[in-house]
Design a protein around this motif. Sequence first.
Motif, PDB file in Angstrom:
ATOM      1  N   ASN A  65      21.573  31.320  37.371  1.00  0.00           N
ATOM      2  CA  ASN A  65      21.117  32.463  38.148  1.00  0.00           C
ATOM      3  C   ASN A  65      20.194  31.964  39.264  1.00  0.00           C
ATOM      4  O   ASN A  65      20.144  30.762  39.525  1.00  0.00           O
ATOM      5  N   ALA A  66      19.470  32.875  39.889  1.00  0.00           N
ATOM      6  CA  ALA A  66      18.626  32.497  41.028  1.00  0.00           C
ATOM      7  C   ALA A  66      17.511  31.544  40.627  1.00  0.00           C
ATOM      8  O   ALA A  66      16.998  30.782  41.464  1.00  0.00           O
ATOM      9  N   GLN A  67      17.089  31.558  39.367  1.00  0.00           N
ATOM     10  CA  GLN A  67      16.005  30.682  38.922  1.00  0.00           C
ATOM     11  C   GLN A  67      16.491  29.312  38.435  1.00  0.00           C
ATOM     12  O   GLN A  67      15.685  28.414  38.174  1.00  0.00           O
ATOM     13  N   THR A  68      17.798  29.135  38.329  1.00  0.00           N
ATOM     14  CA  THR A  68      18.342  27.891  37.786  1.00  0.00           C
ATOM     15  C   THR A  68      17.894  26.645  38.551  1.00  0.00           C
ATOM     16  O   THR A  68      17.603  25.620  37.918  1.00  0.00           O
ATOM     17  N   ALA A 118       9.891  22.037  43.037  1.00  0.00           N
ATOM     18  CA  ALA A 118       8.667  21.903  42.248  1.00  0.00           C
ATOM     19  C   ALA A 118       7.585  22.831  42.794  1.00  0.00           C
ATOM     20  O   ALA A 118       6.847  23.466  42.026  1.00  0.00           O
ATOM     21  N   LEU A 119       7.512  22.937  44.115  1.00  0.00           N
ATOM     22  CA  LEU A 119       6.556  23.856  44.734  1.00  0.00           C
ATOM     23  C   LEU A 119       6.911  25.315  44.426  1.00  0.00           C
ATOM     24  O   LEU A 119       6.034  26.154  44.233  1.00  0.00           O
ATOM     25  N   VAL A 120       8.224  25.584  44.383  1.00  0.00           N
ATOM     26  CA  VAL A 120       8.661  26.944  44.026  1.00  0.00           C
ATOM     27  C   VAL A 120       8.306  27.246  42.579  1.00  0.00           C
ATOM     28  O   VAL A 120       7.819  28.339  42.247  1.00  0.00           O
ATOM     29  N   ALA A 121       8.547  26.277  41.690  1.00  0.00           N
ATOM     30  CA  ALA A 121       8.285  26.488  40.269  1.00  0.00           C
ATOM     31  C   ALA A 121       6.806  26.733  39.985  1.00  0.00           C
ATOM     32  O   ALA A 121       6.460  27.471  39.055  1.00  0.00           O
ATOM     33  N   THR A 122       5.927  26.114  40.781  1.00  0.00           N
ATOM     34  CA  THR A 122       4.484  26.294  40.572  1.00  0.00           C
ATOM     35  C   THR A 122       3.932  27.500  41.318  1.00  0.00           C
ATOM     36  O   THR A 122       2.735  27.773  41.253  1.00  0.00           O
ATOM     37  N   GLY A 123       4.792  28.213  42.038  1.00  0.00           N
ATOM     38  CA  GLY A 123       4.360  29.396  42.766  1.00  0.00           C
ATOM     39  C   GLY A 123       3.724  29.115  44.103  1.00  0.00           C
ATOM     40  O   GLY A 123       3.225  30.028  44.770  1.00  0.00           O
ATOM     41  N   PRO A 128      13.169  32.498  50.416  1.00  0.00           N
ATOM     42  CA  PRO A 128      13.735  33.733  50.967  1.00  0.00           C
ATOM     43  C   PRO A 128      14.884  34.221  50.100  1.00  0.00           C
ATOM     44  O   PRO A 128      15.596  33.423  49.479  1.00  0.00           O
ATOM     45  N   THR A 129      15.079  35.499  50.061  1.00  0.00           N
ATOM     46  CA  THR A 129      16.125  36.088  49.211  1.00  0.00           C
ATOM     47  C   THR A 129      17.463  36.229  49.931  1.00  0.00           C
ATOM     48  O   THR A 129      18.480  36.478  49.296  1.00  0.00           O
ATOM     49  N   ASP A 130      17.466  36.083  51.256  1.00  0.00           N
ATOM     50  CA  ASP A 130      18.704  36.262  52.015  1.00  0.00           C
ATOM     51  C   ASP A 130      19.065  34.952  52.708  1.00  0.00           C
ATOM     52  O   ASP A 130      19.605  34.042  52.088  1.00  0.00           O
TER      53      ASP A 130
END
Length: 251
Positions: A65-68, A118-123, A128-130
Amino acid sequence: MNAHVHDRTRTFAREERHDGHERDWDGIPARIFLQPIAAPSVLGLFGFMGATLIVGAHMAGWYGNAQTPEFLFPFAAMFGGVAQFAAGMWSYKARDALATAMHGMWGSFWMAYGILYALVATGTLVLPTDKFVGLGFWFIALGAITSMGALASLAESLGLFAVLSTLATGSILAAIALITGSSGWETVAGWVFVFSAGFAWYTASAMMLASAAGRTILPLGKYSRAANVPGRPPVTAVEYEYGEPGVKQGQ
């Protein structure tokens, strides 16, 4: 493997004496330094295959999914990044400009991909969603450089050309998908990446088997007919007159 030193008494020069005759200079030791190196592309292609397969299959919609990607990035960064980048540096030592460029560039990409997620995983970052134009331009650069690598690989073997041509195509399609936000193009790009990973698996396997067996097991599509015949030596070593082991340039 450490360098080996071979000493052998050889005739190195002839000197013209004052009476017009020549004499040999014997007894001068010849010292030959050899540092054998295994084909770095075996490691590089397997590292590339693993990272590209799991990411390409996700892009193609086979799983996840999007988090994979947040769970994929450690494997991609280490397997496709560190291992492949190391192969690129060893390819430089093997005097293989094509492998140095391709493994070094794609290894750097996979490490950057790992840092990004890694930066995404740590918030720290929010994706972007699109449309993802920034990452799309990463693939524009990758596609441009890999296209030239595919062109250069035509001088090496059809096996490498299959890997790099599909990889360049997948990069261009991924750039289109990310810049336009098209899920359809992303799926197509993922399928092409999976094909590239499959070609990489075959090519690396053929190189590894040839190295282990000392003869061709799986053809690599080299232009020398003998190099593609199972049971024949894939290369002819360059050897010195008295039988010292030779050194082959590149892979």
